[in-house]
Write a protein that holds these residues in place. Sequence first.
Motif, PDB file in Angstrom:
ATOM      1  N   HIS A 193       0.879  -1.174   0.000  1.00 15.41           N
ATOM      2  CA  HIS A 193       0.000   0.000   0.000  1.00 15.41           C
ATOM      3  C   HIS A 193       0.913   1.219   0.000  1.00 15.41           C
ATOM      4  CE1 HIS A 193      -3.421   2.486   2.086  1.00 15.41           C
ATOM      5  NE2 HIS A 193      -2.991   3.037   0.962  1.00 15.41           N
ATOM      6  N   VAL A 194       0.980   1.896  -1.131  1.00 17.10           N
ATOM      7  CA  VAL A 194       1.876   3.033  -1.302  1.00 17.10           C
ATOM      8  C   VAL A 194       1.140   4.318  -0.909  1.00 17.10           C
ATOM      9  CG1 VAL A 194       3.248   4.360  -2.949  1.00 17.10           C
ATOM     10  CG2 VAL A 194       3.120   1.858  -3.148  1.00 17.10           C
ATOM     11  N   VAL A 195       1.769   5.126  -0.079  1.00 19.05           N
ATOM     12  CA  VAL A 195       1.241   6.440   0.288  1.00 19.05           C
ATOM     13  C   VAL A 195       2.222   7.487  -0.210  1.00 19.05           C
ATOM     14  CG1 VAL A 195       0.521   7.973   2.154  1.00 19.05           C
ATOM     15  CG2 VAL A 195       0.057   5.521   2.319  1.00 19.05           C
ATOM     16  N   VAL A 196       1.758   8.393  -1.050  1.00 21.24           N
ATOM     17  CA  VAL A 196       2.623   9.428  -1.621  1.00 21.24           C
ATOM     18  C   VAL A 196       2.270  10.783  -1.006  1.00 21.24           C
ATOM     19  CG1 VAL A 196       3.041   8.228  -3.795  1.00 21.24           C
ATOM     20  CG2 VAL A 196       1.048   9.706  -3.588  1.00 21.24           C
ATOM     21  N   TYR A 197       3.277  11.608  -0.857  1.00 20.97           N
ATOM     22  CA  TYR A 197       3.054  12.957  -0.327  1.00 20.97           C
ATOM     23  C   TYR A 197       4.076  13.894  -0.941  1.00 20.97           C
ATOM     24  CZ  TYR A 197       7.151  12.551   2.774  1.00 20.97           C
ATOM     25  OH  TYR A 197       8.427  12.425   3.273  1.00 20.97           O
ATOM     26  N   ASP A 198       3.894  15.207  -0.745  1.00 18.19           N
ATOM     27  CA  ASP A 198       4.919  16.147  -1.183  1.00 18.19           C
ATOM     28  C   ASP A 198       5.059  17.258  -0.157  1.00 18.19           C
ATOM     29  OD1 ASP A 198       3.446  18.697  -2.256  1.00 18.19           O
ATOM     30  OD2 ASP A 198       2.388  17.044  -3.234  1.00 18.19           O
ATOM     31  N   ARG A 237       0.371  19.144  -4.387  1.00 19.11           N
ATOM     32  CA  ARG A 237       0.912  19.696  -5.621  1.00 19.11           C
ATOM     33  C   ARG A 237       1.250  18.536  -6.564  1.00 19.11           C
ATOM     34  NH1 ARG A 237      -0.239  23.686  -3.096  1.00 19.11           N
ATOM     35  NH2 ARG A 237       0.690  25.775  -3.245  1.00 19.11           N
ATOM     36  N   SER A 238       2.409  17.938  -6.342  1.00 20.36           N
ATOM     37  CA  SER A 238       2.899  16.906  -7.252  1.00 20.36           C
ATOM     38  C   SER A 238       2.547  15.490  -6.816  1.00 20.36           C
ATOM     39  CB  SER A 238       4.413  17.040  -7.410  1.00 20.36           C
ATOM     40  OG  SER A 238       5.059  17.054  -6.147  1.00 20.36           O
ATOM     41  N   SER A 239       2.133  15.281  -5.566  1.00 19.61           N
ATOM     42  CA  SER A 239       1.819  13.924  -5.105  1.00 19.61           C
ATOM     43  C   SER A 239       0.681  13.266  -5.899  1.00 19.61           C
ATOM     44  CB  SER A 239       1.513  13.917  -3.604  1.00 19.61           C
ATOM     45  OG  SER A 239       0.555  14.880  -3.257  1.00 19.61           O
ATOM     46  N   PRO A 240      -0.368  14.013  -6.314  1.00 17.75           N
ATOM     47  CA  PRO A 240      -1.385  13.354  -7.152  1.00 17.75           C
ATOM     48  C   PRO A 240      -0.828  12.815  -8.466  1.00 17.75           C
ATOM     49  CG  PRO A 240      -2.298  15.339  -6.191  1.00 17.75           C
ATOM     50  CD  PRO A 240      -0.816  15.361  -5.901  1.00 17.75           C
ATOM     51  N   VAL A 246      -2.847   2.549  -3.601  1.00 16.68           N
ATOM     52  CA  VAL A 246      -2.066   3.784  -3.541  1.00 16.68           C
ATOM     53  C   VAL A 246      -2.970   4.900  -3.042  1.00 16.68           C
ATOM     54  CG1 VAL A 246      -2.529   4.278  -5.987  1.00 16.68           C
ATOM     55  CG2 VAL A 246      -0.594   5.376  -4.833  1.00 16.68           C
ATOM     56  N   SER A 247      -2.441   5.750  -2.176  1.00 15.94           N
ATOM     57  CA  SER A 247      -3.187   6.866  -1.604  1.00 15.94           C
ATOM     58  C   SER A 247      -2.305   8.097  -1.559  1.00 15.94           C
ATOM     59  CB  SER A 247      -3.666   6.542  -0.180  1.00 15.94           C
ATOM     60  OG  SER A 247      -4.407   5.343  -0.133  1.00 15.94           O
ATOM     61  N   VAL A 248      -2.950   9.257  -1.561  1.00 17.93           N
ATOM     62  CA  VAL A 248      -2.262  10.534  -1.382  1.00 17.93           C
ATOM     63  C   VAL A 248      -2.444  10.977   0.066  1.00 17.93           C
ATOM     64  CG1 VAL A 248      -2.224  12.985  -2.032  1.00 17.93           C
ATOM     65  CG2 VAL A 248      -2.558  11.228  -3.788  1.00 17.93           C
TER      66      VAL A 248
END
Length: 403
Positions: free
Chosen positions: A173-178, A183-186, A200-202
């Motif tokens: 389960h990947v969680v991305v942030y910035d 801004r760029s995480s989506p 995957v989640s922001v």
Amino acid sequence: MARPLASATWLAQALSRRPPISPHAHAPADASSSRVRLLDASFLVPLRMRLPAAHAIDSLSASFKRVFSVPLSAADNAPASALADSPEDIEYFDSSDDEICMRDVGLDYAQANSLQYFHSQAIERFSRARIREAQFFNLATISDSLRSFPLLAPSSEDFAYAMDKLDITNDDHVVVYDSLGIRSSPRAWWLFKLMGHDKVSVLNGGLPEWIKLGLPVDTEPAAESVAAARETSYQFSEQPKYMARMRNEMLIEFHPFLAIVSDLMDAKRPVILDVRAPERYYGVGPEPLVTSKKLGTIPTAINIHWREFLDEQTGLMKHPMDIIRVFKENGRRVDLDKDIIVFGSKFLTSRERKQDDGISASVACLSLEMLGKTTGVTMYDAGWAEWSSQYESIVMRKRPPSS
């Protein structure tokens, strides 16, 4: 399938329920499907600094290094400010609310002497402050290096090799942030979805929200992660472990898109969303195009500026009910049951500068997913840069609403 948004409190609880994971330790064969992996997808290059010449050299350097295992030194000195903006343009872009402006980044224009400088700034900020166990997801290198437009989606093979380097598995389960919030995480979230990775989640609000809630930030040097973030070569001699299955229906190229736009009799014609700033949509912004001189938008396109999906006060994504209002208010009446094609602000200015749409368009895609629209959403990844530069493309000029 994971929820598109993850709250900071949920993430903190998820991280506290398991032992620490070394960023580059290989995942066990019986890795749990609930293993959470954190990726910092910060991208700090302001729109006006994304030069095609600099991007071309970066791309050539990456390809050269992949084949010959040695860098092309010219890429390190690619000038991003060799063609000077006028003071009026500098003021406009620095105060513009499109994507990432210099004031967001907190850097002075005089410091920006290369494209590589901005890439390095994102990695250095990651090294100085990050959520525990996060790795850096480099949007500048996890892209199609063989095409002239920057930040286009990579091939499934390139994405798979990049995930192997980050030790990401298909079950994670990947969680991305910035570091700037939303801004760029989506864009990183959208790339995972494109490659068939639904877990995957922001992180809603990104690093600013995490810090605002008083949650711990890792400030220890991350030499190994930083070195991996700067690496752009892949081991093509081995089959990647990560299985990327590109969903081609999530992308559309110029000529198929042109055929859709030209077919005025199609009753099932999709909705077209233009998420650029209104002044660009109406063709009154400072963007004289160098090739076709086309201003305006694609015919039938509805303008919803990507920032309308964000709460101005908190910087978080709006509640789904408020997002529905965004699609329905101001005479838009977007039919959410139809297929939707999204494009954004990539364009060529009179100084041949490119601006990227994939970041802003991905915010709209994330918003649609929050409403449960998991299919029928397509991105025109090359965006306004390609459309406005094509001889056969069709554009529309609308009269701006009276103030």
